[in-house]
Design a protein around this motif. Structure first.
Motif, mmCIF file in Angstrom:
data_model
loop_
_atom_site.group_PDB
_atom_site.id
_atom_site.type_symbol
_atom_site.label_atom_id
_atom_site.label_comp_id
_atom_site.label_asym_id
_atom_site.label_seq_id
_atom_site.Cartn_x
_atom_site.Cartn_y
_atom_site.Cartn_z
ATOM 1 N N PHE A 43 0.837 -1.190 0.062
ATOM 2 C CA PHE A 43 -0.001 -0.047 -0.038
ATOM 3 C C PHE A 43 0.828 1.184 -0.097
ATOM 4 O O PHE A 43 1.970 1.353 0.543
ATOM 5 C CB PHE A 43 -0.826 0.253 1.313
ATOM 6 N N ARG A 44 0.393 2.279 -0.375
ATOM 7 C CA ARG A 44 1.030 3.882 -0.491
ATOM 8 C C ARG A 44 1.133 3.890 1.224
ATOM 9 O O ARG A 44 -0.069 3.554 1.764
ATOM 10 C CB ARG A 44 0.266 4.763 -1.087
ATOM 11 N N ARG A 45 1.985 4.734 1.701
ATOM 12 C CA ARG A 45 1.956 5.141 2.889
ATOM 13 C C ARG A 45 0.934 5.904 3.478
ATOM 14 O O ARG A 45 0.414 5.802 4.356
ATOM 15 C CB ARG A 45 3.410 5.866 3.079
ATOM 16 N N ASP A 46 0.312 6.768 2.362
ATOM 17 C CA ASP A 46 -0.801 7.564 2.923
ATOM 18 C C ASP A 46 -2.255 6.731 2.514
ATOM 19 O O ASP A 46 -3.355 7.404 2.780
ATOM 20 C CB ASP A 46 -0.750 8.861 2.010
ATOM 21 N N ALA A 47 -2.195 5.360 2.470
ATOM 22 C CA ALA A 47 -3.659 4.839 2.364
ATOM 23 C C ALA A 47 -4.244 5.038 3.675
ATOM 24 O O ALA A 47 -3.510 4.906 4.729
ATOM 25 C CB ALA A 47 -3.253 3.434 2.014
ATOM 26 N N HIS A 48 -5.526 5.144 3.673
ATOM 27 C CA HIS A 48 -6.190 5.116 4.687
ATOM 28 C C HIS A 48 -6.328 3.666 5.319
ATOM 29 O O HIS A 48 -6.504 2.628 4.754
ATOM 30 C CB HIS A 48 -7.969 5.526 4.570
ATOM 31 N N PRO A 49 -6.183 3.508 6.852
ATOM 32 C CA PRO A 49 -5.945 2.410 7.325
ATOM 33 C C PRO A 49 -7.100 1.365 7.339
ATOM 34 O O PRO A 49 -7.001 0.385 7.151
ATOM 35 C CB PRO A 49 -5.766 2.624 8.925
ATOM 36 N N MET A 50 -8.236 2.072 6.958
ATOM 37 C CA MET A 50 -9.271 1.058 6.654
ATOM 38 C C MET A 50 -9.449 0.440 5.227
ATOM 39 O O MET A 50 -9.638 -0.896 5.054
ATOM 40 C CB MET A 50 -10.702 1.929 6.708
ATOM 41 N N ALA A 51 -8.682 1.180 4.150
ATOM 42 C CA ALA A 51 -8.544 0.479 3.068
ATOM 43 C C ALA A 51 -7.483 -0.803 3.294
ATOM 44 O O ALA A 51 -7.743 -1.677 2.798
ATOM 45 C CB ALA A 51 -7.897 1.530 1.988
ATOM 46 N N VAL A 52 -6.383 -0.502 4.140
ATOM 47 C CA VAL A 52 -5.440 -1.760 4.547
ATOM 48 C C VAL A 52 -6.134 -2.699 4.951
ATOM 49 O O VAL A 52 -5.897 -3.863 4.749
ATOM 50 C CB VAL A 52 -4.432 -0.902 5.376
ATOM 51 N N MET A 53 -7.242 -2.477 6.228
ATOM 52 C CA MET A 53 -7.827 -3.480 6.784
ATOM 53 C C MET A 53 -8.671 -4.125 5.985
ATOM 54 O O MET A 53 -8.704 -5.520 5.866
ATOM 55 C CB MET A 53 -8.580 -2.747 7.806
ATOM 56 N N VAL A 54 -9.375 -3.601 4.996
ATOM 57 C CA VAL A 54 -10.360 -4.482 4.165
ATOM 58 C C VAL A 54 -9.374 -5.365 3.320
ATOM 59 O O VAL A 54 -9.593 -6.497 3.143
ATOM 60 C CB VAL A 54 -10.959 -3.458 3.013
ATOM 61 N N GLY A 55 -8.102 -4.703 2.825
ATOM 62 C CA GLY A 55 -7.403 -5.795 1.830
ATOM 63 C C GLY A 55 -6.679 -6.818 2.757
ATOM 64 O O GLY A 55 -6.619 -7.927 2.124
ATOM 65 N N VAL A 100 -7.469 -8.148 5.521
ATOM 66 C CA VAL A 100 -8.446 -9.107 6.300
ATOM 67 C C VAL A 100 -9.006 -9.855 5.036
ATOM 68 O O VAL A 100 -9.093 -11.200 5.144
ATOM 69 C CB VAL A 100 -9.607 -8.583 6.941
ATOM 70 N N GLY A 101 -9.286 -9.574 3.908
ATOM 71 C CA GLY A 101 -9.931 -10.420 2.836
ATOM 72 C C GLY A 101 -8.724 -11.320 2.281
ATOM 73 O O GLY A 101 -8.689 -12.355 2.211
ATOM 74 N N ALA A 102 -7.461 -10.726 2.538
ATOM 75 C CA ALA A 102 -6.270 -11.834 2.146
ATOM 76 C C ALA A 102 -6.132 -13.044 3.257
ATOM 77 O O ALA A 102 -5.428 -13.826 2.950
ATOM 78 C CB ALA A 102 -4.893 -10.928 2.082
ATOM 79 N N MET A 103 -6.512 -12.641 4.189
ATOM 80 C CA MET A 103 -6.332 -13.629 5.246
ATOM 81 C C MET A 103 -6.844 -15.067 4.649
ATOM 82 O O MET A 103 -6.347 -16.099 5.107
ATOM 83 C CB MET A 103 -7.036 -13.534 6.706
ATOM 84 N N ALA A 104 -7.858 -14.976 3.788
ATOM 85 C CA ALA A 104 -8.533 -16.289 3.041
ATOM 86 C C ALA A 104 -7.248 -16.897 2.440
ATOM 87 O O ALA A 104 -7.521 -18.267 1.959
ATOM 88 C CB ALA A 104 -9.694 -16.038 2.335
ATOM 89 N N ALA A 105 -6.418 -16.287 1.814
ATOM 90 C CA ALA A 105 -5.300 -16.834 1.109
ATOM 91 C C ALA A 105 -4.103 -17.363 2.218
ATOM 92 O O ALA A 105 -3.570 -18.591 1.761
ATOM 93 C CB ALA A 105 -4.732 -15.999 0.097
ATOM 94 N N PHE A 106 -4.208 -16.991 3.237
ATOM 95 C CA PHE A 106 -3.096 -17.354 4.200
ATOM 96 C C PHE A 106 -3.507 -18.398 5.116
ATOM 97 O O PHE A 106 -2.705 -19.395 5.796
ATOM 98 C CB PHE A 106 -2.507 -16.176 4.924
ATOM 99 N N TYR A 107 -4.887 -18.382 5.431
ATOM 100 C CA TYR A 107 -5.426 -19.378 6.486
ATOM 101 C C TYR A 107 -6.525 -20.132 5.908
ATOM 102 O O TYR A 107 -7.672 -20.137 6.512
ATOM 103 C CB TYR A 107 -5.813 -18.312 7.674
ATOM 104 N N GLY A 114 -17.743 -6.536 5.727
ATOM 105 C CA GLY A 114 -18.190 -5.503 6.949
ATOM 106 C C GLY A 114 -17.471 -4.342 7.107
ATOM 107 O O GLY A 114 -17.876 -3.232 7.620
ATOM 108 N N ILE A 115 -15.957 -4.480 7.260
ATOM 109 C CA ILE A 115 -15.130 -3.448 7.401
ATOM 110 C C ILE A 115 -15.431 -2.184 6.214
ATOM 111 O O ILE A 115 -15.740 -0.989 6.602
ATOM 112 C CB ILE A 115 -13.783 -4.051 7.342
ATOM 113 N N ALA A 116 -15.543 -2.777 5.113
ATOM 114 C CA ALA A 116 -15.783 -1.633 3.923
ATOM 115 C C ALA A 116 -17.151 -0.970 4.280
ATOM 116 O O ALA A 116 -17.122 0.204 4.021
ATOM 117 C CB ALA A 116 -15.914 -2.520 2.645
ATOM 118 N N CYS A 117 -18.054 -1.718 4.706
ATOM 119 C CA CYS A 117 -19.397 -0.937 5.069
ATOM 120 C C CYS A 117 -19.377 0.000 6.065
ATOM 121 O O CYS A 117 -19.701 1.075 6.296
ATOM 122 C CB CYS A 117 -20.470 -1.924 5.115
#
Ligand code: SDX
Length: 393
Positions: A89-101, A103-110, A220-223
């Motif tokens: 992510f860019r350093r100035d990405a909103h932390p909510m954008a990071v959390m959406v990404g 948490v969604g990616a956890m499906a690929a790791f877990y 849910g995070i996105a909403c």
């Protein structure tokens, strides 16, 4: 009706759902989690005990609580490779954008806990999400300020661990103030669950299609991010700062009442509460405590918030529309006093609400009549008509 399809009055919406988790009486300003009033839980319990209550329906015994807290503590680490996700992510990405990404990616790791048909995997996914959300939120913050990630520690309680991961730096020891840790834990408790709000309904709708838990929680995070919902805590503090001083309050109350002015008093009003949000009362007490501790008891923004509450709740417009401060009105003042930037307010809300989303997700999956949520509509578009070739238009 003219041009409209006839609306079948016999059709009832399937949007409502049975739930035994949280009860709200909007008129009385009452909020119960599995029957326990929120003010009692906020003063007598703590967040992980409330998590247990929301997930399993009863307060735990001492042994059950110890086992639950140990399991959560031992799941706080993230897969080491997930760090690359943050760095993408860019350093100035909103932390909510990071959390959406992330948490969604956890499906690929877990992926060993994504089969919603397997109760054991559902349990593991639940623990992983509750345990890892503080790490994800803290690392999103660290990444945004260019500081190294701080790993979770098993000797710290849930709230202290989060504060430590956010504010510790390798160069020096971070001393955790027990009053701040208690205030942080109380903020988590006040945000844990809230019946069928927009983000919880999003999680339930997503889970009704059989989507994996990480994808449902990412939805849910996105909403929650929206300023009318979880984003209101950030917007409320920004509104208070814009007002800036007590003498400017009448001008902003007038703006909030002006139909032609899009300005709304963020942190005021609620779809369900037509009385004081019980969480706002506890949050207001907590604001006094935390600011006293930090020696900022004469915080000008808190003074504006209290005077704004006093003037708005005495104003005919707000009384008529039953508009009172909600959970977001005071929370931002506390979080900023703790040292969080406004961009971290909604991620903290998402962290705390994860247990509510998961409890409702599990409840949805336990419904033997599980069918995909498919709300209907009242069609108000054109009636059937034939295609017109472009030369004849
Ligand atoms: C959360 O649902 C949940 O449980 C959510 C939540 C949770 O824990 O999950 O509690 C968290 O989302 C709390 C709400 C945070 N949002 C805000 O603080 C944003 C500001 N508030 C609003 O936008 C509004 O109050 C809502 C969206 C929260 C609720 O809107 P309602 O109940 O649908 O009310 P409405 O939009 O129909 O408004 C009714 C009247 C309108 O005036 P009229 O058209 O009747 O003249 O009240 C006015 C509105 O203009 N109004 C406001 C106002 N909120 C409503 N006027 C000024 N300031 C406001 N904040």
């Amino acid at each position: 009706q003219s041009g409209l399809f006839t609306y079948d009055p016999g059709f009832t919406s399937t949007a409502a759902c049975d739930s035994a988790i949280t009860f709200i009486d909007g008129e009385k300003g009452e909020l119960l989690h599995r029957g326990y009033p929120i003010d009692q839980l906020a003063s007598k319990s703590h967040y992980l005990e409330v998590c247990y209550l929301l997930l399993y329906g009863e307060l735990p015994s001492a042994e059950q609580l110890e086992e639950f807290e140990t399991t959560v503590t031992r799941h706080t680490m993230l897969h080491e490779q997930m760090q690359y996700f943050f760095r993408g992510f860019r350093r100035d990405a909103h932390p909510m954008a990071v959390m959406v990404g992330v948490v969604g990616a956890m499906a690929a790791f877990y992926h060993d806990s994504t089969d919603i048909g397997d109760p054991r995997q559902r349990e593991i996914a639940s623990f992983r999400l509750i345990a890892k959300m503080p790490t994800i939120a803290a690392w999103a913050y660290k990444y945004s300020i260019g500081q190294p990630f701080v790993y979770p520690r098993n000797d710290l309680d849930y709230a202290s661990n989060f504060l430590h991961m956010c504010f510790a730096v390798p160069a020096e020891e971070y001393k955790i103030d027990p009053v701040l840790a208690r205030a942080m834990d109380r903020i988590f408790t006040l945000h844990a669950d809230h019946e069928q709000n927009a983000s919880t309904s999003t999680v339930r709708l997503a889970s009704s299609s059989g989507a994996n838990p990480f994808a449902c929680i990412a939805a849910g995070i996105a909403c929650l991010w929206g300023p009318a919902h979880g984003g209101a805590n950030q917007a409320a503090l920004e509104t208070l700062k814009e007002i800036g001083s007590v003498d400017r309050i009448p001008e902003y109350i007038a703006r909030a009442k002006d139909k032609d002015d899009p300005f709304r008093l963020m942190g005021f009003g609620h779809r369900v509460y037509k009385n004081f949000d019980p969480r706002a009362k506890v949050m207001k007490q907590s604001a006094d405590e935390v600011l006293d501790l930090l020696g900022v008891e004469n915080n000008p923004i808190l003074a504006v918030a209290k005077e704004l509450e006093k003037q708005a709740t005495a104003d005919e417009y707000f009384i008529e529309r039953k508009l009172f401060p909600n959970v977001d009105f005071y929370s931002g003042i506390i979080l900023e006093a703790m040292g969080f930037p406004t961009s971290m307010f909604t991620p903290i809300f998402a962290l705390a609400r994860t247990v509510g989303w998961i409890s409702q997700w599990k409840e949805q999956l336990s419904d033997p009549q599980l069918k995909i949520g498919r709300p209907r509509q009242l069609y108000c578009g054109a009636t059937a008509r034939d295609y017109v070739d472009i030369e004849n238009r």
